[in-house]
Motif scaffolding. Structure first.
Motif, PDB file in Angstrom:
ATOM      1  N   ALA A 112     -34.977  46.908 -25.346  1.00 20.53           N
ATOM      2  CA  ALA A 112     -34.269  46.906 -24.063  1.00 20.53           C
ATOM      3  C   ALA A 112     -34.052  48.318 -23.521  1.00 20.53           C
ATOM      4  CB  ALA A 112     -32.927  46.187 -24.212  1.00 20.53           C
ATOM      5  N   ALA A 113     -33.784  49.263 -24.411  1.00 21.25           N
ATOM      6  CA  ALA A 113     -33.536  50.635 -23.962  1.00 21.25           C
ATOM      7  C   ALA A 113     -34.823  51.383 -23.633  1.00 21.25           C
ATOM      8  CB  ALA A 113     -32.767  51.405 -25.038  1.00 21.25           C
ATOM      9  N   ALA A 147     -44.499  52.737 -18.343  1.00 23.13           N
ATOM     10  CA  ALA A 147     -45.430  52.119 -17.402  1.00 23.13           C
ATOM     11  C   ALA A 147     -46.168  50.988 -18.120  1.00 23.13           C
ATOM     12  CB  ALA A 147     -46.418  53.161 -16.881  1.00 23.13           C
ATOM     13  N   ALA A 148     -46.865  50.168 -17.343  1.00 24.52           N
ATOM     14  CA  ALA A 148     -47.548  49.004 -17.909  1.00 24.52           C
ATOM     15  C   ALA A 148     -48.490  49.358 -19.061  1.00 24.52           C
ATOM     16  CB  ALA A 148     -48.296  48.252 -16.808  1.00 24.52           C
ATOM     17  N   PRO A 149     -49.307  50.412 -18.957  1.00 24.03           N
ATOM     18  CA  PRO A 149     -50.188  50.735 -20.085  1.00 24.03           C
ATOM     19  C   PRO A 149     -49.423  51.036 -21.379  1.00 24.03           C
ATOM     20  CG  PRO A 149     -50.956  51.839 -18.107  1.00 24.03           C
ATOM     21  CD  PRO A 149     -49.608  51.261 -17.781  1.00 24.03           C
ATOM     22  N   GLY A 150     -48.277  51.691 -21.272  1.00 20.22           N
ATOM     23  CA  GLY A 150     -47.477  51.986 -22.450  1.00 20.22           C
ATOM     24  C   GLY A 150     -46.903  50.735 -23.081  1.00 20.22           C
ATOM     25  N   ARG A 151     -46.464  49.795 -22.243  1.00 15.54           N
ATOM     26  CA  ARG A 151     -45.926  48.539 -22.761  1.00 15.54           C
ATOM     27  C   ARG A 151     -47.032  47.694 -23.398  1.00 15.54           C
ATOM     28  NH1 ARG A 151     -44.186  45.893 -18.209  1.00 15.54           N
ATOM     29  NH2 ARG A 151     -44.608  47.579 -16.751  1.00 15.54           N
ATOM     30  N   GLU A 152     -48.196  47.708 -22.784  1.00 13.72           N
ATOM     31  CA  GLU A 152     -49.326  46.967 -23.362  1.00 13.72           C
ATOM     32  C   GLU A 152     -49.738  47.554 -24.704  1.00 13.72           C
ATOM     33  OE1 GLU A 152     -52.398  46.973 -20.456  1.00 13.72           O
ATOM     34  OE2 GLU A 152     -51.376  45.552 -19.114  1.00 13.72           O
ATOM     35  N   SER A 153     -49.685  48.879 -24.813  1.00 18.34           N
ATOM     36  CA  SER A 153     -50.042  49.536 -26.073  1.00 18.34           C
ATOM     37  C   SER A 153     -49.123  49.108 -27.209  1.00 18.34           C
ATOM     38  CB  SER A 153     -49.988  51.062 -25.897  1.00 18.34           C
ATOM     39  OG  SER A 153     -50.219  51.730 -27.116  1.00 18.34           O
ATOM     40  N   LEU A 154     -47.831  48.951 -26.915  1.00 20.87           N
ATOM     41  CA  LEU A 154     -46.899  48.502 -27.935  1.00 20.87           C
ATOM     42  C   LEU A 154     -47.247  47.095 -28.420  1.00 20.87           C
ATOM     43  CD1 LEU A 154     -43.387  49.727 -26.727  1.00 20.87           C
ATOM     44  CD2 LEU A 154     -44.607  50.418 -28.770  1.00 20.87           C
ATOM     45  N   ARG A 178     -47.772  34.667 -33.881  1.00 17.80           N
ATOM     46  CA  ARG A 178     -48.047  34.413 -32.466  1.00 17.80           C
ATOM     47  C   ARG A 178     -46.742  34.283 -31.675  1.00 17.80           C
ATOM     48  NH1 ARG A 178     -53.036  33.881 -29.546  1.00 17.80           N
ATOM     49  NH2 ARG A 178     -52.354  33.387 -27.437  1.00 17.80           N
ATOM     50  N   ALA A 179     -45.778  33.573 -32.258  1.00 17.17           N
ATOM     51  CA  ALA A 179     -44.492  33.411 -31.581  1.00 17.17           C
ATOM     52  C   ALA A 179     -43.787  34.756 -31.438  1.00 17.17           C
ATOM     53  CB  ALA A 179     -43.620  32.425 -32.359  1.00 17.17           C
ATOM     54  N   MET A 180     -43.879  35.590 -32.469  1.00 15.97           N
ATOM     55  CA  MET A 180     -43.221  36.889 -32.398  1.00 15.97           C
ATOM     56  C   MET A 180     -43.897  37.798 -31.385  1.00 15.97           C
ATOM     57  SD  MET A 180     -40.804  38.809 -33.144  1.00 15.97           S
ATOM     58  CE  MET A 180     -40.058  37.622 -34.273  1.00 15.97           C
ATOM     59  N   LEU A 181     -45.213  37.776 -31.307  1.00 19.33           N
ATOM     60  CA  LEU A 181     -45.923  38.593 -30.330  1.00 19.33           C
ATOM     61  C   LEU A 181     -45.599  38.146 -28.905  1.00 19.33           C
ATOM     62  CD1 LEU A 181     -49.343  38.945 -32.160  1.00 19.33           C
ATOM     63  CD2 LEU A 181     -47.772  40.809 -31.592  1.00 19.33           C
ATOM     64  N   THR A 182     -45.415  36.853 -28.721  1.00 26.63           N
ATOM     65  CA  THR A 182     -44.999  36.350 -27.410  1.00 26.63           C
ATOM     66  C   THR A 182     -43.619  36.890 -27.056  1.00 26.63           C
ATOM     67  OG1 THR A 182     -46.311  34.329 -27.658  1.00 26.63           O
ATOM     68  CG2 THR A 182     -44.507  34.275 -26.065  1.00 26.63           C
ATOM     69  N   ALA A 183     -42.718  36.910 -28.052  1.00 32.49           N
ATOM     70  CA  ALA A 183     -41.377  37.460 -27.831  1.00 32.49           C
ATOM     71  C   ALA A 183     -41.442  38.951 -27.516  1.00 32.49           C
ATOM     72  CB  ALA A 183     -40.501  37.210 -29.055  1.00 32.49           C
ATOM     73  N   VAL A 184     -42.337  39.662 -28.196  1.00 32.48           N
ATOM     74  CA  VAL A 184     -42.511  41.088 -27.920  1.00 32.48           C
ATOM     75  C   VAL A 184     -42.984  41.296 -26.484  1.00 32.48           C
ATOM     76  CG1 VAL A 184     -43.893  43.137 -28.479  1.00 32.48           C
ATOM     77  CG2 VAL A 184     -42.916  41.753 -30.320  1.00 32.48           C
ATOM     78  N   GLY A 185     -43.952  40.487 -26.048  1.00 38.00           N
ATOM     79  CA  GLY A 185     -44.434  40.586 -24.684  1.00 38.00           C
ATOM     80  C   GLY A 185     -43.338  40.348 -23.668  1.00 38.00           C
ATOM     81  N   GLU A 186     -42.487  39.361 -23.932  1.00 37.28           N
ATOM     82  CA  GLU A 186     -41.371  39.086 -23.024  1.00 37.28           C
ATOM     83  C   GLU A 186     -40.385  40.250 -23.008  1.00 37.28           C
ATOM     84  OE1 GLU A 186     -39.749  35.456 -24.438  1.00 37.28           O
ATOM     85  OE2 GLU A 186     -41.378  34.208 -23.647  1.00 37.28           O
ATOM     86  N   ALA A 187     -40.092  40.810 -24.188  1.00 34.44           N
ATOM     87  CA  ALA A 187     -39.157  41.939 -24.271  1.00 34.44           C
ATOM     88  C   ALA A 187     -39.703  43.169 -23.548  1.00 34.44           C
ATOM     89  CB  ALA A 187     -38.866  42.270 -25.734  1.00 34.44           C
ATOM     90  N   LEU A 188     -41.023  43.284 -23.493  1.00 34.24           N
ATOM     91  CA  LEU A 188     -41.662  44.404 -22.804  1.00 34.24           C
ATOM     92  C   LEU A 188     -41.883  44.120 -21.324  1.00 34.24           C
ATOM     93  CD1 LEU A 188     -44.297  45.350 -25.530  1.00 34.24           C
ATOM     94  CD2 LEU A 188     -42.320  46.716 -24.849  1.00 34.24           C
ATOM     95  N   HIS A 189     -41.384  42.975 -20.861  1.00 31.63           N
ATOM     96  CA  HIS A 189     -41.494  42.566 -19.454  1.00 31.63           C
ATOM     97  C   HIS A 189     -42.952  42.453 -19.006  1.00 31.63           C
ATOM     98  CE1 HIS A 189     -37.186  44.300 -18.624  1.00 31.63           C
ATOM     99  NE2 HIS A 189     -37.184  43.286 -19.476  1.00 31.63           N
ATOM    100  N   LEU A 190     -43.810  41.993 -19.915  1.00 27.67           N
ATOM    101  CA  LEU A 190     -45.200  41.736 -19.555  1.00 27.67           C
ATOM    102  C   LEU A 190     -45.316  40.307 -19.036  1.00 27.67           C
ATOM    103  CD1 LEU A 190     -47.037  43.330 -22.618  1.00 27.67           C
ATOM    104  CD2 LEU A 190     -46.921  44.246 -20.299  1.00 27.67           C
ATOM    105  N   PRO A 191     -46.044  40.082 -17.955  1.00 26.03           N
ATOM    106  CA  PRO A 191     -46.265  38.717 -17.498  1.00 26.03           C
ATOM    107  C   PRO A 191     -46.924  37.896 -18.604  1.00 26.03           C
ATOM    108  CG  PRO A 191     -46.962  40.292 -15.830  1.00 26.03           C
ATOM    109  CD  PRO A 191     -46.671  41.086 -17.070  1.00 26.03           C
ATOM    110  N   PRO A 192     -46.568  36.628 -18.764  1.00 27.72           N
ATOM    111  CA  PRO A 192     -47.165  35.794 -19.825  1.00 27.72           C
ATOM    112  C   PRO A 192     -48.686  35.817 -19.812  1.00 27.72           C
ATOM    113  CG  PRO A 192     -45.309  34.665 -18.825  1.00 27.72           C
ATOM    114  CD  PRO A 192     -45.535  35.892 -18.006  1.00 27.72           C
TER     115      PRO A 192
END
Length: 211
Positions: A151-152, A158-165, A184-198
């Motif tokens: 969250a912090a 930027a989007a590339p940095g979030r995708e890299s994580l 798979r469920a955890m990676l989905t949660a990571v994507g949501e926490a990084l504000h990546l579109p599903p």
């Protein structure tokens, strides 16, 4: 012109706080002073009547530039590096706890990923100890841990940095084969926490799987 020389409004500043911040003018971490001020009507250079408080500002000690208080919301380079390091560390632990902790190759990959993020003294033993503590909780507990840590960090990437994580987590999950259900469920949660579109999360995980 005569009147402007005789009378005017002057702001008297005082230092209320100090610390480190990222100075946009200098382009790096600098010391700052938070200034609070009072406006006063002056006649012939002498203060006569108070005219209320001035908006507080942040002043860079190096360039003397002044900025709104919102400048303190941006993390310093040092702080951002620490947030990124902690984010990678938490993602690695969550992926191990979600299904990859029993695989030696997944554990070794997790160590490599964490070390590359800045934890150069990370060891498999240390990860296993922390992974065991995380693994004792439920998936919702792991989900909260990831979201709280990211969250912090997320608002400052930027989007590339979030995708890299997300892809770093995918690398750990895929080290021992295709994604397990928990991974798979955890990676989905990571994507949501990084504000990546599903859709972006699904695309990135598919690309990592086929790479």
């Amino acid at each position: 012109m005569v009147h402007s020389r005789l009378a005017g409004v002057r702001t008297v500043w005082r230092v209320e706080d100090d610390g480190d911040f990222f100075c946009a003018a200098c382009g790096g971490d600098r010391c700052y002073q938070r200034l609070g001020g009072r406006r006063r009507l002056t006649v012939l250079g002498l203060p006569v009547l108070p005219r209320g408080a001035a908006e507080p500002v942040v002043q860079c000690v190096s360039c003397r530039g002044r900025f709104p208080l919102g400048a303190l919301d941006r993390p310093t380079t040092t702080r951002l590096t620490a947030l990124l390091r902690d984010g990678v560390h938490t993602i690695a632990l969550a992926l191990l706890a979600a299904g990859g902790g029993d695989s030696p190759v997944a554990r070794r990959t997790a160590v490599e990923v964490v070390r590359s993020a800045g934890f150069t003294d990370c060891t498999e033993e240390r990860l296993l100890t922390l992974q065991a503590a995380l693994g004792a909780g439920s998936l919702p507990a792991l989900d909260r841990e990831v979201r709280d840590t990211l969250a912090a960090l997320t608002p400052h990437l930027a989007a590339p940095g979030r995708e890299s994580l997300l892809l770093r987590g995918a690398r750990i999950a895929l080290a021992d084969g295709p994604y397990h259900a928990g991974e798979r469920a955890m990676l989905t949660a990571v994507g949501e926490a990084l504000h990546l579109p599903p859709a972006d999360t699904e695309r990135l995980l598919a690309e990592a799987l086929s790479a």
